[in-house]
Each structure stands twice: as C-alpha cells, then as structure tokens.
Design a protein around this motif. Structure first.
Motif, PDB file in Angstrom:
ATOM      1  N   UNK A  15       0.807  -1.212   0.000  1.00 25.69           N
ATOM      2  CA  UNK A  15       0.000   0.000   0.000  1.00 25.69           C
ATOM      3  C   UNK A  15       0.839   1.261   0.000  1.00 25.69           C
ATOM      4  N   UNK A  16       0.147   2.387   0.163  1.00 27.96           N
ATOM      5  CA  UNK A  16       0.798   3.697   0.097  1.00 27.96           C
ATOM      6  C   UNK A  16       0.365   4.570   1.265  1.00 27.96           C
ATOM      7  N   UNK A  17       1.234   5.491   1.612  1.00 32.16           N
ATOM      8  CA  UNK A  17       0.946   6.536   2.593  1.00 32.16           C
ATOM      9  C   UNK A  17       1.685   7.785   2.164  1.00 32.16           C
ATOM     10  N   UNK A  18       1.148   8.932   2.554  1.00 37.09           N
ATOM     11  CA  UNK A  18       1.863  10.186   2.321  1.00 37.09           C
ATOM     12  C   UNK A  18       2.049  10.897   3.653  1.00 37.09           C
ATOM     13  N   UNK A  19       3.290  11.131   3.987  1.00 36.76           N
ATOM     14  CA  UNK A  19       3.619  11.880   5.186  1.00 36.76           C
ATOM     15  C   UNK A  19       3.779  13.352   4.836  1.00 36.76           C
ATOM     16  N   UNK A  20       3.416  14.209   5.782  1.00 35.22           N
ATOM     17  CA  UNK A  20       3.547  15.648   5.593  1.00 35.22           C
ATOM     18  C   UNK A  20       4.388  16.236   6.713  1.00 35.22           C
ATOM     19  N   UNK A  21       5.150  17.245   6.377  1.00 29.85           N
ATOM     20  CA  UNK A  21       5.956  17.962   7.360  1.00 29.85           C
ATOM     21  C   UNK A  21       5.684  19.446   7.185  1.00 29.85           C
ATOM     22  N   UNK A  22       5.108  20.056   8.215  1.00 30.66           N
ATOM     23  CA  UNK A  22       4.819  21.490   8.180  1.00 30.66           C
ATOM     24  C   UNK A  22       5.937  22.237   8.887  1.00 30.66           C
ATOM     25  N   UNK A  23       6.396  23.304   8.269  1.00 31.27           N
ATOM     26  CA  UNK A  23       7.481  24.106   8.841  1.00 31.27           C
ATOM     27  C   UNK A  23       6.955  25.467   9.264  1.00 31.27           C
ATOM     28  N   UNK A  24       7.326  25.874  10.463  1.00 32.98           N
ATOM     29  CA  UNK A  24       6.989  27.212  10.960  1.00 32.98           C
ATOM     30  C   UNK A  24       8.291  27.902  11.287  1.00 32.98           C
ATOM     31  N   UNK A  25       8.495  29.060  10.680  1.00 33.25           N
ATOM     32  CA  UNK A  25       9.747  29.764  10.886  1.00 33.25           C
ATOM     33  C   UNK A  25      10.380  30.132   9.564  1.00 33.25           C
ATOM     34  N   UNK A  26      11.686  30.211   9.555  1.00 33.50           N
ATOM     35  CA  UNK A  26      12.401  30.646   8.359  1.00 33.50           C
ATOM     36  C   UNK A  26      12.196  29.655   7.214  1.00 33.50           C
ATOM     37  N   UNK A  27      11.725  30.156   6.097  1.00 33.43           N
ATOM     38  CA  UNK A  27      11.542  29.315   4.918  1.00 33.43           C
ATOM     39  C   UNK A  27      12.168  29.956   3.694  1.00 33.43           C
ATOM     40  N   UNK A  28      13.206  30.760   3.890  1.00 33.36           N
ATOM     41  CA  UNK A  28      13.894  31.357   2.750  1.00 33.36           C
ATOM     42  C   UNK A  28      15.359  30.957   2.812  1.00 33.36           C
ATOM     43  N   UNK A  29      16.046  31.198   1.706  1.00 37.26           N
ATOM     44  CA  UNK A  29      17.448  30.830   1.662  1.00 37.26           C
ATOM     45  C   UNK A  29      17.649  29.389   1.252  1.00 37.26           C
ATOM     46  N   UNK A  30      18.859  28.908   1.421  1.00 38.24           N
ATOM     47  CA  UNK A  30      19.171  27.533   1.036  1.00 38.24           C
ATOM     48  C   UNK A  30      19.284  26.654   2.276  1.00 38.24           C
ATOM     49  N   UNK A  31      18.655  25.508   2.209  1.00 34.34           N
ATOM     50  CA  UNK A  31      18.713  24.536   3.296  1.00 34.34           C
ATOM     51  C   UNK A  31      18.097  23.246   2.772  1.00 34.34           C
ATOM     52  N   UNK A  32      18.129  22.222   3.556  1.00 33.76           N
ATOM     53  CA  UNK A  32      17.560  20.938   3.164  1.00 33.76           C
ATOM     54  C   UNK A  32      16.559  20.482   4.214  1.00 33.76           C
ATOM     55  N   UNK A  33      15.495  19.878   3.749  1.00 35.24           N
ATOM     56  CA  UNK A  33      14.514  19.239   4.632  1.00 35.24           C
ATOM     57  C   UNK A  33      14.510  17.761   4.306  1.00 35.24           C
ATOM     58  N   UNK A  34      14.459  16.948   5.328  1.00 37.17           N
ATOM     59  CA  UNK A  34      14.559  15.524   5.078  1.00 37.17           C
ATOM     60  C   UNK A  34      13.692  14.694   6.005  1.00 37.17           C
TER      61      UNK A  34
END
Length: 124
Positions: A15-34
């Motif tokens: 089967x399948x699932x979709x996980x979500x990650x909500x970010x609050x705070x700085x969302x500009x510039x370069x960075x990685x989310x994992x």
C-alpha cells in the motif's frame, strides 16, 4: 524553526501513505529538509532529503524508486509519498532540517531541527 510531521498510520504491505511535514519559521534561503526513521533498538536512519534552492533530492537505497520527497512552492510543506510499502518500512518517521545543501545529507549530526515523529506500521 519548528517542524510538525503527520500522516502516519497502519497500511498493508504494497500500500501507500503520504507523510507531511509542516514548517513554521524561516523558509527562505538555502537549506535541506529531510525524513529519517527509527525502529526500537536501532539507530535513526536517513530516508530522503530535498534541497531548497538547488532542487536536489537524495534517497536511501532501501527506499529508492518507492518513496518520493517533494515540497510545496511556499516551502512550508514537505511531503514523503511512500508507495509499495514493505513491513520493514515500519518505523517512526521524523522530519528534519539542516542548513547544509551539499554532501550526502545522511549524517544525523548534520541535521539541526527535528519534528516529533509519526508512526508508520506496515502489516504483512
């Protein structure tokens, strides 16, 4: 930066699932989310990463071609689409952020911000 993971649950193998990650705070510039995952008695392991500003993705070999990481245009959301799930994918999944955009992105120590986990259980 605060991260909030959601979307875990119980699913049958294949089967399948979709996980979500909500970010609050700085969302500009370069960075990685994992995404990382952990099972009892084992170390937390890298699953996938998305680099903002470079549009680069990285995957653990164990999930390559089954999982897809993506992000919303506003950078406030990161998703992990998990298809063809296997019982060995059962774990608590965590989202995280690092200021790094280069290298393998697999080292836990390089990740600075962590959300709480969401449990994924895959039944056989």
């Amino acid at each position: 930066v605060q991260l909030q993971a959601s979307g875990g649950g119980l699913v049958q193998a294949g089967g399948s699932l979709r996980l979500s990650c909500a970010a609050v705070g700085r969302t500009y510039g370069t960075y990685s989310t994992g995404w990382f995952r952990q099972t009892p008695g084992k170390e937390r392991e890298f699953v996938a990463a998305l680099t903002w500003g470079g549009e680069r993705t990285a995957y653990a070999d164990s999930v390559k071609d089954r999982f897809t990481i993506s992000g919303g245009n506003d950078r406030n959301w990161v998703y992990l689409q998990m298809d063809s799930l296997k019982p060995e994918d059962t774990a608590v999944y965590f989202c995280a952020r690092t200021p790094l955009v280069g290298g393998t992105l697999t080292r836990i120590g390089d990740w600075r911000y962590w959300g709480q986990g969401t449990l994924v259980t895959v039944s056989s």
